[in-house]
Design an enzyme around this catalytic site. Structure first.
Site, PDB file in Angstrom:
ATOM      1  CE1 TYR A  98     -46.966 -12.555  19.999  1.00  0.00           C
ATOM      2  CE2 TYR A  98     -45.411 -14.344  19.646  1.00  0.00           C
ATOM      3  CZ  TYR A  98     -45.717 -13.001  19.631  1.00  0.00           C
ATOM      4  OH  TYR A  98     -44.757 -12.094  19.258  1.00  0.00           O
ATOM      5  CD  GLU A 140     -42.008 -12.027  17.353  1.00  0.00           C
ATOM      6  OE1 GLU A 140     -42.377 -13.145  17.782  1.00  0.00           O
ATOM      7  OE2 GLU A 140     -42.400 -10.955  17.863  1.00  0.00           O
TER       8      GLU A 140
END
Ligand SMILES: Cc1cc2nc3c(=O)[nH]c(=O)nc-3n(C[C@H](O)[C@H](O)[C@H](O)COP(=O)(O)OP(=O)(O)OC[C@H]3O[C@@H](n4cnc5c(N)ncnc54)[C@H](O)[C@@H]3O)c2cc1C
Ligand code: HEM
Length: 404
Positions: A98, A140
């Site tokens: 990320y 997730e």
């Protein structure tokens, strides 16, 4: 849920929307060129599919812009978050990836907007990005931990051997996949897809999603693939080069399109072309587990040569007893005759569904090409079916579907 965004951040992000929308293409291009400077990040994506102008590449940037536009009404984004989180599981995106997107996004905004990208604005965007990223990472992590604890479950790439290859029609071939390690597989939800990684004959590696076409079980998966004569060649490789014994890799089943565990309403399964694959998985499941659920399998094919798995579908329906099968051919051949090889010429239409299915009580599941989904999802909605009774899958990036 992460800490709420501050009022100032919301205000700054909102103010930047017109400038970002006007420069969207440049920001996307810049963001991806920065992101892909890192080989290990580049490899996570599906390059053969895309190129930097490819629509899937734009999906991430488009999602971020849509997010900015909805920053005051984030609940509108929840269904999209679910779809993206499943996609990320399929492509094995992890928390450590990320920051790369954050850095590339902020640098791209700065480069493209120039002086208009004040430190204050960049900080607001950083906060907004991480708010969304944290929601995705959390979801997730949940999906991953569920997959790890599930019997036969795994995360990341696992080797599978093609155990069986079956021609289903002139354009569709099925492949049964069993883990090379001899272990069990995770039971999928009927409707979900597998992400496979293939090394093509010329050495390129590509990743593709394929809906599972068999019912959930612990032993093997089946995918059914249409041969595309153009494109990068994953489907041609599977049809023409892959054989029984060929090894490929897959991440665990993912996807937010599936039959719920305890279906209550009648079920109408609507598919066009190769979009039948998740519907066969659902029908197999209903045939074995839900004898009480009234079910209608309605399929549109070009003609009798391209029409796949008809006999299998009819056998399942007759075993079930409360399931009907109706087929439409849009380009029947000389040997096709309505009433014999198929039920109707032409396309599935909303008025036909109104007259032939439990329109006011059913859950509708749809999968097919863009015009099919545009006509039927749009038509059902216009006819008053609430969105919580319309479920659909699309065999491409959401971006393409929304454009349609
Ligand atoms: C959730 C999901 C489930 C799926 N399930 C199935 C399934 O059950 N069965 C199945 O057969 N397929 C399924 N697909 C589609 C599959 O993933 C592949 O896209 C398909 O097999 C084609 O791959 P390919 O490499 O042969 O061709 P691709 O390279 O993907 O090309 C396919 C077509 O798209 C065109 N194209 C490629 N790139 C672009 C671009 N950038 N812009 C415009 N057009 C382009 C090509 O010319 C070609 O006509 C699914 C996709 C998704 C997302
Ligand atoms: C807040 C951050 C992110 C957002 C909003 C986002 C959004 C999206 C969207 C909208 C899609 C397409 C889903 C679809 O087609 O249905 C997608 C797919 C994908 N995303 Fe993300 N994403 C984020 C972070 C990341 C990160 C950190 C990575 C990896 C570095 C990543 C890699 C991918 C990949 C590989 C795909 C699959 C598409 C492909 O390349 O074929 N994403 N993402």
């Amino acid at each position: 849920m992460p800490k709420p965004l501050s009022a100032q951040t919301i205000q700054l992000v909102k103010q930047s929307v017109p400038a970002l929308a006007a420069n969207g293409a440049d920001i996307t291009r810049r963001m991806y060129s920065l992101l892909f400077q890192d080989d290990h990040i580049r490899e996570l994506f599906n390059h053969a599919n895309q190129g930097e102008g490819g629509s899937q590449v734009k999906a991430l940037a488009a999602a971020i812009l849509a997010y900015a536009q909805n920053i005051e009404n984030l609940s509108a984004l929840l269904p999209v978050v679910e779809r993206i989180a499943h996609k990320h599981i399929g492509y094995h995106i992890l928390p450590e990836h990320y920051p790369y997107v954050a850095n590339a996004l902020l640098a791209a905004i700065k480069d493209v907007l120039g002086d208009a990208a004040t430190n204050e604005l960049l900080e607001a965007w950083g906060e907004a990005y991480w708010f969304l990223a944290d929601i995705l990472k959390e979801r997730e992590a949940d999906i991953r931990s569920q997959l790890e604890s599930q019997q036969g479950g795994w995360t990341g790439w696992r080797a599978f051997r093609i155990e069986k290859k079956t021609r289903e029609s002139s354009v569709v071939t099925s492949f049964v996949l069993r883990p090379v390690d001899g272990g069990l597989v995770a039971r999928h939800k009927p409707g979900q897809y597998l992400t496979v990684r293939l090394t093509l004959s010329d050495g390129r590696t590509v990743k593709r999603n394929y809906s599972l076409s068999n019912a959930p079980n612990e032993n093997a998966y089946r995918i059914s693939v249409k041969r595309e004569s153009t494109g990068q060649g994953a489907s041609r490789y599977l049809h023409d080069a892959a054989e029984v014994g060929t090894i490929l890799e897959a991440t665990p089943p993912a996807g937010d399109f599936y039959l719920p565990d305890e279906p209550q309403n009648p079920v109408v399964l609507l598919s066009g072309g190769v979009g039948f694959t998740p519907m066969v998985s659902i029908l197999e499941t209903i045939a074995s587990e839900y004898p009480e659920i009234e079910t209608h399998f309605v399929h549109g094919a070009l003609n009798g040569q391209t029409h796949a798995m008809d006999r299998h579908v009819r056998t399942l329906a007759s075993q079930h007893g409360r399931a009907t099968v109706k087929t439409f051919y849009s380009e029947p051949l000389g040997e096709d005759a309505a009433g014999y090889s198929h039920d109707h010429d032409g396309f599935i239409t909303v008025p036909w569904l109104e007259n032939n299915t439990p329109f006011d009580s059913a859950d509708f599941y749809l999968c097919g090409p863009k015009p099919f989904l545009a006509a039927l999802v749009g038509g059902l909605t216009k006819a008053g079916i609430p969105s919580n009774r319309i479920h659909y899958e699309f065999f491409g990036p959401t971006e393409d579907l929304l454009a349609a």
